[in-house]
Design a protein around this motif. Sequence first.
Motif, PDB file in Angstrom:
ATOM      1  N   ALA A 151       0.824  -1.203   0.000  1.00 19.92           N
ATOM      2  CA  ALA A 151       0.000   0.000   0.000  1.00 19.92           C
ATOM      3  C   ALA A 151       0.859   1.254   0.000  1.00 19.92           C
ATOM      4  CB  ALA A 151      -0.942   0.005   1.196  1.00 19.92           C
ATOM      5  N   THR A 152       1.917   1.243   0.797  1.00 25.14           N
ATOM      6  CA  THR A 152       2.822   2.384   0.837  1.00 25.14           C
ATOM      7  C   THR A 152       3.437   2.642  -0.533  1.00 25.14           C
ATOM      8  OG1 THR A 152       3.345   1.998   3.171  1.00 25.14           O
ATOM      9  CG2 THR A 152       4.915   3.309   1.899  1.00 25.14           C
ATOM     10  N   ALA A 153       3.870   1.574  -1.200  1.00 19.25           N
ATOM     11  CA  ALA A 153       4.452   1.711  -2.542  1.00 19.25           C
ATOM     12  C   ALA A 153       3.418   2.197  -3.555  1.00 19.25           C
ATOM     13  CB  ALA A 153       5.032   0.375  -2.989  1.00 19.25           C
ATOM     14  N   ALA A 154       2.137   1.932  -3.273  1.00 21.74           N
ATOM     15  CA  ALA A 154       1.062   2.337  -4.181  1.00 21.74           C
ATOM     16  C   ALA A 154       0.538   3.736  -3.887  1.00 21.74           C
ATOM     17  CB  ALA A 154      -0.088   1.330  -4.099  1.00 21.74           C
ATOM     18  N   GLY A 155       1.168   4.453  -2.960  1.00 26.84           N
ATOM     19  CA  GLY A 155       0.751   5.820  -2.692  1.00 26.84           C
ATOM     20  C   GLY A 155      -0.350   5.958  -1.677  1.00 26.84           C
ATOM     21  N   LEU A 156      -0.463   4.987  -0.764  1.00 27.76           N
ATOM     22  CA  LEU A 156      -1.474   5.030   0.283  1.00 27.76           C
ATOM     23  C   LEU A 156      -0.813   4.931   1.661  1.00 27.76           C
ATOM     24  CD1 LEU A 156      -4.310   2.660  -1.039  1.00 27.76           C
ATOM     25  CD2 LEU A 156      -4.418   5.160  -0.848  1.00 27.76           C
ATOM     26  N   HIS A 157      -1.273   5.753   2.590  1.00 24.14           N
ATOM     27  CA  HIS A 157      -0.902   5.612   3.993  1.00 24.14           C
ATOM     28  C   HIS A 157      -2.098   5.009   4.713  1.00 24.14           C
ATOM     29  CE1 HIS A 157       0.650   6.310   7.975  1.00 24.14           C
ATOM     30  NE2 HIS A 157      -0.424   7.009   8.294  1.00 24.14           N
ATOM     31  N   LEU A 158      -1.961   3.771   5.152  1.00 26.35           N
ATOM     32  CA  LEU A 158      -3.084   3.063   5.752  1.00 26.35           C
ATOM     33  C   LEU A 158      -3.395   3.612   7.140  1.00 26.35           C
ATOM     34  CD1 LEU A 158      -2.256  -0.629   4.746  1.00 26.35           C
ATOM     35  CD2 LEU A 158      -3.608   1.069   3.496  1.00 26.35           C
ATOM     36  N   LEU A 159      -4.669   3.891   7.362  1.00 28.01           N
ATOM     37  CA  LEU A 159      -5.133   4.366   8.663  1.00 28.01           C
ATOM     38  C   LEU A 159      -5.762   3.240   9.461  1.00 28.01           C
ATOM     39  CD1 LEU A 159      -6.739   7.728   7.464  1.00 28.01           C
ATOM     40  CD2 LEU A 159      -4.447   7.378   8.422  1.00 28.01           C
ATOM     41  N   THR A 160      -6.491   2.355   8.781  1.00 26.73           N
ATOM     42  CA  THR A 160      -7.079   1.169   9.409  1.00 26.73           C
ATOM     43  C   THR A 160      -6.959  -0.001   8.444  1.00 26.73           C
ATOM     44  OG1 THR A 160      -9.334   1.546   8.571  1.00 26.73           O
ATOM     45  CG2 THR A 160      -8.756   2.583  10.681  1.00 26.73           C
ATOM     46  N   ILE A 161      -6.926  -1.218   9.002  1.00 29.37           N
ATOM     47  CA  ILE A 161      -6.871  -2.437   8.189  1.00 29.37           C
ATOM     48  C   ILE A 161      -7.783  -3.485   8.806  1.00 29.37           C
ATOM     49  CG2 ILE A 161      -5.437  -4.202   7.111  1.00 29.37           C
ATOM     50  CD1 ILE A 161      -2.994  -2.547   7.749  1.00 29.37           C
ATOM     51  N   ASP A 162      -8.640  -4.058   7.990  1.00 27.75           N
ATOM     52  CA  ASP A 162      -9.441  -5.215   8.379  1.00 27.75           C
ATOM     53  C   ASP A 162      -9.110  -6.319   7.383  1.00 27.75           C
ATOM     54  OD1 ASP A 162     -11.260  -6.974   9.413  1.00 27.75           O
ATOM     55  OD2 ASP A 162     -13.013  -6.041   8.477  1.00 27.75           O
ATOM     56  N   ALA A 163      -8.514  -7.409   7.848  1.00 22.72           N
ATOM     57  CA  ALA A 163      -8.087  -8.498   6.972  1.00 22.72           C
ATOM     58  C   ALA A 163      -8.999  -9.701   7.149  1.00 22.72           C
ATOM     59  CB  ALA A 163      -6.645  -8.889   7.281  1.00 22.72           C
ATOM     60  N   THR A 164      -9.510 -10.211   6.024  1.00 26.94           N
ATOM     61  CA  THR A 164     -10.430 -11.354   6.049  1.00 26.94           C
ATOM     62  C   THR A 164      -9.951 -12.421   5.071  1.00 26.94           C
ATOM     63  OG1 THR A 164     -12.279  -9.835   6.478  1.00 26.94           O
ATOM     64  CG2 THR A 164     -12.816 -12.093   5.804  1.00 26.94           C
ATOM     65  N   PRO A 165      -9.521 -13.597   5.550  1.00 26.51           N
ATOM     66  CA  PRO A 165      -9.156 -14.674   4.617  1.00 26.51           C
ATOM     67  C   PRO A 165     -10.356 -15.052   3.759  1.00 26.51           C
ATOM     68  CG  PRO A 165      -8.417 -15.159   6.849  1.00 26.51           C
ATOM     69  CD  PRO A 165      -9.335 -13.978   6.957  1.00 26.51           C
ATOM     70  N   THR A 166     -10.110 -15.326   2.483  1.00 30.21           N
ATOM     71  CA  THR A 166     -11.193 -15.698   1.576  1.00 30.21           C
ATOM     72  C   THR A 166     -11.061 -17.167   1.199  1.00 30.21           C
ATOM     73  OG1 THR A 166      -9.979 -15.090  -0.419  1.00 30.21           O
ATOM     74  CG2 THR A 166     -11.251 -13.352   0.664  1.00 30.21           C
ATOM     75  N   PRO A 167     -12.184 -17.850   0.978  1.00 30.01           N
ATOM     76  CA  PRO A 167     -12.129 -19.269   0.633  1.00 30.01           C
ATOM     77  C   PRO A 167     -11.370 -19.496  -0.671  1.00 30.01           C
ATOM     78  CG  PRO A 167     -14.365 -18.610   1.238  1.00 30.01           C
ATOM     79  CD  PRO A 167     -13.568 -17.352   1.091  1.00 30.01           C
ATOM     80  N   SER A 168     -10.582 -20.543  -0.701  1.00 36.61           N
ATOM     81  CA  SER A 168      -9.834 -20.871  -1.904  1.00 36.61           C
ATOM     82  C   SER A 168     -10.756 -21.483  -2.949  1.00 36.61           C
ATOM     83  CB  SER A 168      -8.711 -21.856  -1.583  1.00 36.61           C
ATOM     84  OG  SER A 168      -8.093 -22.313  -2.771  1.00 36.61           O
ATOM     85  N   ARG A 169     -10.627 -21.016  -4.171  1.00 38.94           N
ATOM     86  CA  ARG A 169     -11.346 -21.618  -5.296  1.00 38.94           C
ATOM     87  C   ARG A 169     -10.335 -22.043  -6.362  1.00 38.94           C
ATOM     88  NH1 ARG A 169     -13.630 -18.284  -8.115  1.00 38.94           N
ATOM     89  NH2 ARG A 169     -12.564 -16.463  -7.287  1.00 38.94           N
ATOM     90  N   PHE A 170      -9.104 -22.244  -5.922  1.00 39.78           N
ATOM     91  CA  PHE A 170      -8.029 -22.581  -6.836  1.00 39.78           C
ATOM     92  C   PHE A 170      -7.824 -24.087  -6.831  1.00 39.78           C
ATOM     93  CE2 PHE A 170      -4.672 -20.327  -9.167  1.00 39.78           C
ATOM     94  CZ  PHE A 170      -3.846 -21.383  -9.516  1.00 39.78           C
ATOM     95  N   PRO A 171      -7.746 -24.717  -8.016  1.00 43.28           N
ATOM     96  CA  PRO A 171      -7.568 -26.171  -8.047  1.00 43.28           C
ATOM     97  C   PRO A 171      -6.249 -26.596  -7.437  1.00 43.28           C
ATOM     98  CG  PRO A 171      -7.247 -25.239 -10.221  1.00 43.28           C
ATOM     99  CD  PRO A 171      -7.782 -24.133  -9.360  1.00 43.28           C
ATOM    100  N   ARG A 172      -6.234 -27.743  -6.796  1.00 36.07           N
ATOM    101  CA  ARG A 172      -5.024 -28.280  -6.174  1.00 36.07           C
ATOM    102  C   ARG A 172      -4.286 -29.175  -7.170  1.00 36.07           C
ATOM    103  NH1 ARG A 172      -5.877 -27.908  -0.413  1.00 36.07           N
ATOM    104  NH2 ARG A 172      -4.380 -29.553   0.012  1.00 36.07           N
TER     105      ARG A 172
END
Length: 216
Positions: free
Chosen positions: A145-166
């Motif tokens: 985010a820093t490299a993309a020009g954003l200074h993060l003020l808050t972060i909410d991280a949510t793992p997402t279900p995998s839909r990628f074949p094994r």
Amino acid sequence: MTAPTLTLLTLNPHHKTARADLKDAVSLHKTLMRLVPDNLGPTPRAQAGLLFRLETHPAPTLLIQSHHQPDPARLPHGYATHQMRSLTPLLNALRTGLTVRYRITAAPVASLTAHATPHPVTGKTRGKLTPLTGDDALTWWQRRATAAGLHLLTIDATPTPSRFPRKNDTPSPHAVLTQFDGLARITDPTQLATALTTGIGRAKSYGAGLLSLAPA
């Protein structure tokens, strides 16, 4: 290059292809590539600037971004309904100090070189790609985010279900996706515009990397 187009597809949950795509990121990518022109060379997704994110609540929807205006008529009949708009107003509104809400589903990975071996021809050492979770994933996003020009003020991280074949019962390192939401302050509009139009991180072909912004 023309300004990207944002397309919102609301999938028909009763459509056979839509149901299959919701379970398989590879199948979904193949379907969405129908939206862009043919004959774009050896890297058609990158040439088309195709980025997308699947959201399942309150209904299965796809937010799609592309350099070319998509042609929904090329999708299977009854697959989805659509809405389109240009990204130009958002890009023109970016300015230093502006606070925005952000969302991105990303594939945080690191190249671990502890057990890497040199390439037999080039001699270069490339580490094994390893998915990041928890605090490591947060650190990855803060750095990106820093490299993309954003200074993060808050972060909410949510793992997402995998839909990628094994493959051989081993999940791809790109299978571990995390959705990041929060507030940020713009520090570099030029870098941010680049991140918005090209995406962030790996696994862009499988629904990662699309950064969305909205007024805070």
